[in-house]
Design an enzyme around this catalytic site. Structure first.
Site, PDB file in Angstrom:
ATOM      1  N   TYR A   1       1.077  -1.260   0.042  1.00 21.59           N
ATOM      2  CA  TYR A   1       0.139   0.152   0.022  1.00 21.59           C
ATOM      3  C   TYR A   1       0.868   1.330   0.135  1.00 21.59           C
ATOM      4  CZ  TYR A   1      -3.942  -2.871   1.001  1.00 21.59           C
ATOM      5  OH  TYR A   1      -4.809  -4.195   1.140  1.00 21.59           O
TER       6      TYR A   1
ATOM      7  N   ASN B   1     -12.659  -0.686  -4.803  1.00 23.56           N
ATOM      8  CA  ASN B   1     -12.226  -0.730  -6.050  1.00 23.56           C
ATOM      9  C   ASN B   1     -13.636  -1.590  -6.914  1.00 23.56           C
ATOM     10  OD1 ASN B   1     -11.586  -2.018  -8.588  1.00 23.56           O
ATOM     11  ND2 ASN B   1     -10.025  -3.388  -7.645  1.00 23.56           N
TER      12      ASN B   1
ATOM     13  N   CYS C   1      -6.395  -5.190  -7.440  1.00 22.00           N
ATOM     14  CA  CYS C   1      -6.029  -4.731  -6.040  1.00 22.00           C
ATOM     15  C   CYS C   1      -5.599  -6.062  -5.425  1.00 22.00           C
ATOM     16  CB  CYS C   1      -7.343  -4.117  -5.522  1.00 22.00           C
ATOM     17  SG  CYS C   1      -8.826  -5.162  -5.550  1.00 22.00           S
ATOM     18  N   HIS C   2      -5.852  -7.311  -5.927  1.00 18.05           N
ATOM     19  CA  HIS C   2      -5.104  -8.352  -5.253  1.00 18.05           C
ATOM     20  C   HIS C   2      -3.693  -8.461  -5.050  1.00 18.05           C
ATOM     21  CE1 HIS C   2      -5.822  -9.375  -9.391  1.00 18.05           C
ATOM     22  NE2 HIS C   2      -4.575 -10.150  -9.295  1.00 18.05           N
TER      23      HIS C   2
ATOM     24  N   GLU D   1      -1.160 -16.182 -10.899  1.00 21.01           N
ATOM     25  CA  GLU D   1      -0.469 -15.367 -11.518  1.00 21.01           C
ATOM     26  C   GLU D   1       1.009 -15.742 -11.497  1.00 21.01           C
ATOM     27  OE1 GLU D   1      -1.217 -11.160 -10.839  1.00 21.01           O
ATOM     28  OE2 GLU D   1      -3.225 -11.171 -11.445  1.00 21.01           O
TER      29      GLU D   1
END
Length: 160
Positions: A92, A115, A123-124, A150
């Site tokens: 963050y 979001n 945002c993950h 990912e």
């Protein structure tokens, strides 16, 4: 006034609700049950095709048009989130610094929480400063799954 349509999508993580007008995606969120009439349009169909490719591990960057509704600060944060590379994480604080407001760590967290287009606005990929998984609207288990997905597909010969 533009007509807003919604459609559900069954992802490996559960049911997602997609909403759009004729020009752009407006929302993507996790839901527990389907309550509305299902209608589609080209934007929703494009979103489904891109989500299919993302979940198959063959798409790293979404190109579906989005229309974001929020404060100027929230939009700045959401745009910064879209620059986080696939398969990587940032804190963050990293986002606060990237938007030129290094003291706004908590505000970045709140914007992240609001979001409207989960997964596509990634945002993950934002974690706590010490590397801990923190808040995710869909639940930390889904955040962990997305990050692992990912990382596992990061080196594939993927579509951009």
């Amino acid at each position: 006034m533009s007509t807003i349509l919604s459609l559900t999508y069954e992802s490996p993580l559960g049911t997602l609700k997609l909403t759009s007008n004729k020009d752009a995606l407006l929302g993507l969120s996790f839901i527990s049950e389907i309550r509305e009439k299902q209608e589609s349009n080209p934007v929703l169909e494009m979103t489904i095709q891109q989500l299919d490719a993302y979940f198959k591990g063959t798409l790293q960057k979404f190109s579906v048009p989005m229309e974001l509704h929020g404060t100027a600060f929230q939009k700045t944060v959401w745009e910064a989130l879209c620059t986080i590379p696939y398969g990587t994480v940032v804190s963050y604080q990293d986002i606060a610094i990237a938007i030129g407001n290094p003291k706004a760590v908590r505000a970045v967290g709140m914007a992240n929480n609001k979001n409207p287009i989960s997964i596509i606005i990634p945002c993950h990929r934002v974690i706590g400063k010490q590397g801990s998984l923190t808040g995710y609207a869909g639940g930390l288990d889904k955040k962990q799954w997305l990050l692992c997905h990912e990382r596992e597909n990061q080196d594939n010969n993927l579509q951009e």
